[in-house]
Design an enzyme around this catalytic site. Structure first.
Site: not given
Ligand code: GLY
Length: 583
Positions: A116, A394, A413, A466, A487
Site C-alpha cells: 500500500r 482498481t 491507483l 477496502s 472501492g
Molecule cells: N482505493 C480504494 C481502496 O483501497 O479501497
C-alpha cells in the site's frame, strides 16, 4: 435510541438480545452442493488442468499463462501480470500505485504482502482542508498532494524474491515489450479514456502526450498505444531492480515532478518505502476456511465479520435473491461498515481490535439485533452525512499454478488513472490514494466512506483500504481465489462471491454473473444492480430498506478448484476485455 455494532457494547448487545426481534439461532445451512459448471447451468467457467489466470485484460492474462507454461509458479505469473497490467490497463494497473497480494501455498501456508502507498513524511493531518476547514477533494484526488509514495514495484519485487522462482527481469520482459512495441487499444480502455481520461489526464502535458493523439482526441478502439517512456522505466527496473524506482533515475523523475508542482513525495520518502509481509486475517464460514487481507486493508476483517454474522442465518433456505436473504446481508453490512469507520486504520499507527471484530461471539451479538422483517435505519446505528459516491477503478487478478499455490492480487491507483499525473519522463501514472485517508472525521471520501481518528493523515502512514484479495479453503485445500475492484463495494462484492458459492451452490461463473447489491451503512441506501425482480425490491422497501438501482458493481476475477483438481476460471462479464485462461 442510538444503536450500533460496536464492540464496546458487546455485553450490552448480548443482554438486549433477549428482547430484540431475533433470528434463527445459528440455523443450520441447507446449502445445495457446489456446482462446477454442469450443462444445465446458464454461465460456464473456463476449465484448465495445470494453471489458470483470471484478470481484467486478455493481454495480461496471456502474459501470466505464458509464465506458468515456462515453468514459473503462481507468484512469478502474478508479478508478470501485475507489471503487464501497468501497461495494458492504465486505469488501475500501475507502477505508481499500490495494493495487496495474498498467497496460499499447496501445503496450506498463507501469507500476504502489503504494498500500500504511504503518506509522504511532509504530509499532515489537515493538509486536505481548505481555509474554512472543509475537506477539499480536488486536493486529495487531482493535485500533486493526492499521491502517496508508491508501493507496487517494492511489493512485486519482494514477492518475486521471496516466493517466486524466475528472475525479476524475466517477469518484466513481457511488460517491456507491450510498452515498447505497443498494443491494440480495446473497448474498455477506449471508453475509459473518453469518459474519465478527459477529466483527469488532459490537464497534464506528460499524460496528454501518452494517452491522447496529437489532435487532442483520446486513443480509440483499434489504435496502437506505444509507451516508450514507460518501457524505459520498466527496463531500468529489470536491469537495476527496485532501486531504479526508489533510489535511481525513476526516483529522480518522481521527486522532480513533485518538487516542481508542490507535491510532497521526496527522494527520502521513496528510499524509505518498504513492502511489508503480514499475517492474513482468517476465519471460518460454515466449515470453510477464509483468508483475506489484514489492515491497512479493512477488507479481510469485515468479510470475516460479515460472514460470521451470516452464519447465524440459513441463507440457503431463504434463497438467492430473496428479499429475506438480501435484507439479512444488507443489515450485516451496515454494522460492519459502521465499525470500519471507527476502528480501522494502519496497524503500524493504531491498534485495530482485530480479534474482537472477527470473533463469533461479537458476530452473534450483531445477528441478534438483525430483524429479517425490518431494516434498522443507519441513523440509529450512527448518524452521518449522506453523499453520492461513484467510481470503480482498481483491479484484481487471481492465479493458481500446477502445484496448487494460489495468488490473489488487488492493486490500484485509486480512481481511474489515479491523479492523472505522469511523473516527469517516467511514463508512470501516479496514484491519488491520499483520498483514502479521512481528510476530516465524518466527511465522506470519493467512495462515500467516512472515517475518524484511526484513519487520519499522518506522515509515513498507509491509508485505509477496502481491497480484499481472498482465498477460501475447504478440507485444507484451496477452493476459491477471488477479489474485485470497486472501492467501498469491494468488500460486499467479494462477500457475495463467497456466499453465492457456499450458500447457493453456484459454479464460479454463475457466482460471478449473479446480480449484486451493497449497503455501506452511510449513505443509508441499499444499492442494487439491475436483475433483481421488482417484487423483491418492493419487499425490501417494505422492510424499510432504501433501495436504489445503480450501475454494475465490481469486476471479480476468480478461480475455483474442483475436487479432482480441475481449475475453473471466471472473469466478470461486467468488464469488456477481461479473460480467464489456463493450460
Ligand atoms: N482505493 C480504494 C481502496 O483501497 O479501497
Amino acid at each position: 435510541m442510538m444503536m450500533r455494532g460496536n464492540i464496546r457494547q458487546l455485553g450490552w448487545a448480548v443482554m438486549m438480545s433477549l428482547t430484540v426481534v431475533s433470528v434463527a439461532d445459528a440455523a443450520p445451512a441447507s446449502a445445495p452442493p457446489v456446482s462446477y459448471g454442469v450443462e444445465d447451468d446458464t454461465f460456464h467457467p473456463v476449465r484448465a488442468q495445470h494453471g489458470m489466470v483470471a484478470s481484467v485484460d486478455a493481454l495480461a492474462t496471456q502474459v501470466g499463462v505464458d509464465i506458468l507454461r515456462q515453468g514459473g509458479n503462481a507468484v512469478d505469473a502474478a508479478v508478470a501480470v501485475g507489471f503487464a497490467l501497468a501497461v495494458t490497463h492504465p486505469q488501475a494497473g500501475n507502477l505508481g500505485g499500490g495494493g495487496f497480494m495474498l498467497l496460499r501455498t499447496a501445503s496450506g501456508r498463507a501469507t500476504s504482502i502489503d504494498f500500500r502507498e504511504m503518506a509522504p513524511t511532509r504530509a499532515s493531518r489537515d493538509m486536505f482542508l481548505d481555509k474554512q476547514g472543509n475537506a477539499d477533494s480536488k486536493l486529495s484526488l487531482t493535485s500533486h498532494l493526492a499521491s502517496g509514495t508508491p508501493g507496487s514495484v517494492a511489493g512485486f519485487a519482494l514477492a518475486a524474491q521471496k516466493y517466486g522462482t524466475l528472475p525479476l527481469s524475466t517477469l518484466l520482459a513481457p511488460a517491456i515489450k507491450l510498452a515498447r512495441d505497443g498494443y491494440i487499444v480495446n473497448d474498455a480502455l477506449a471508453d475509459d479514456l473518453k469518459t474519465y481520461g478527459k477529466e483527469v489526464l488532459l490537464a497534464h502535458p506528460n499524460s496528454k502526450a501518452i494517452f491522447f493523439k496529437p489532435d487532442g482526441t483520446p486513443w480509440q478502439t483499434g489504435d496502437r498505444l506505444v509507451q516508450k517512456n514507460l518501457a524505459h522505466s520498466l527496463q531500468l527496473i529489470a536491469q537495476q531492480g527496485p532501486d531504479a524506482f526508489y533510489k535511481g533515475e525513476i526516483a529522480d523523475e518522481i521527486a522532480g515532478e513533485m518538487a516542481q508542482h508542490g507535491g510532497l513525495i521526496g527522494k527520502a520518502d521513496l528510499a524509505a518505502y518498504r513492502a511489508v509481509e503480514r499475517k492474513p486475517v482468517s476465519g471460518t464460514y460454515r466449515g470453510y476456511e477464509v483468508f483475506s487481507m489484514p489492515p491497512p486493508s479493512s477488507g479481510g476483517i469485515h468479510i470475516v465479520q460479515i460472514l460470521n454474522i451470516l452464519e447465524n442465518f440459513d441463507l440457503a433456505k431463504m434463497g438467492f435473491g430473496s428479499a429475506d436473504a438480501m435484507q439479512v446481508i444488507a443489515e450485516a453490512e451496515k454494522y460492519a461498515y459502521a465499525d470500519r469507520s471507527e476502528y480501522l486504520g494502519d496497524p503500524d499507527f493504531v491498534k485495530v481490535p482485530w480479534q474482537a471484530l472477527t470473533s463469533k461471539a461479537y458476530a452473534k451479538s450483531i445477528a441478534q439485533q438483525i430483524d429479517v422483517a425490518k431494516a434498522r435505519p443507519s441513523s440509529e446505528i450512527k448518524p452521518g452525512k449522506l453523499e453520492p459516491y461513484e467510481s470503480n477503478q482498481t483491479t484484481h487478478f487471481s492465479v493458481v499454478d500446477k502445484q496448487g499455490t494460489a495468488v490473489a492480487v488487488t492493486y490500484t491507483l485509486n480512481t481511474n488513472f489515479g491523479s492523472g499525473i505522469v511523473a516527469g519522463n517516467s511514463g508512470i501514472l501516479l496514484n491519488n490514494e491520499m483520498d483514502d485517508f479521512s481528510a476530516k472525521p465524518g466527511t465522506p471520501n470519493v467512495y462515500g466512506l467516512v472515517g475518524g481518528e484511526a484513519n487520519a493523515v499522518q506522515p509515513a502512514k498507509r491509508p485505509l483500504s477496502s481491497m480484499s484479495p481472498t482465498i477460501v479453503a475447504k478440507g485444507g485445500k484451496t477452493w476459491l481465489v477471488t477479489g474485485s475492484p470497486g472501492g467501498s463495494r469491494i468488500i460486499t462484492t467479494v462477500l457475495q462471491m463467497v456466499v453465492n458459492s457456499v450458500d447457493f451452490g453456484m459454479n464460479v461463473a454463475e457466482a460471478t454473473s449473479a446480480p449484486r447489491f451493497h449497503h455501506q451503512w452511510l449513505p443509508d441506501q441499499l444499492r442494487v444492480e439491475k436483475g433483481f425482480s421488482p417484487d423483491t425490491l418492493r419487499l425490501l422497501e417494505n422492510k424499510g430498506q432504501h433501495v436504489k438501482v445503480l450501475p454494475a458493481m465490481g469486476s471479480t476475477q476468480s478461480i475455483m478448484i474442483g475436487p479432482d483438481g480441475t481449475l475453473y476460471g471466471a472473469s466478470d462479464p461486467r468488464t469488456p476485455g477481461d479473460l480467464s485462461a489456463g493450460y
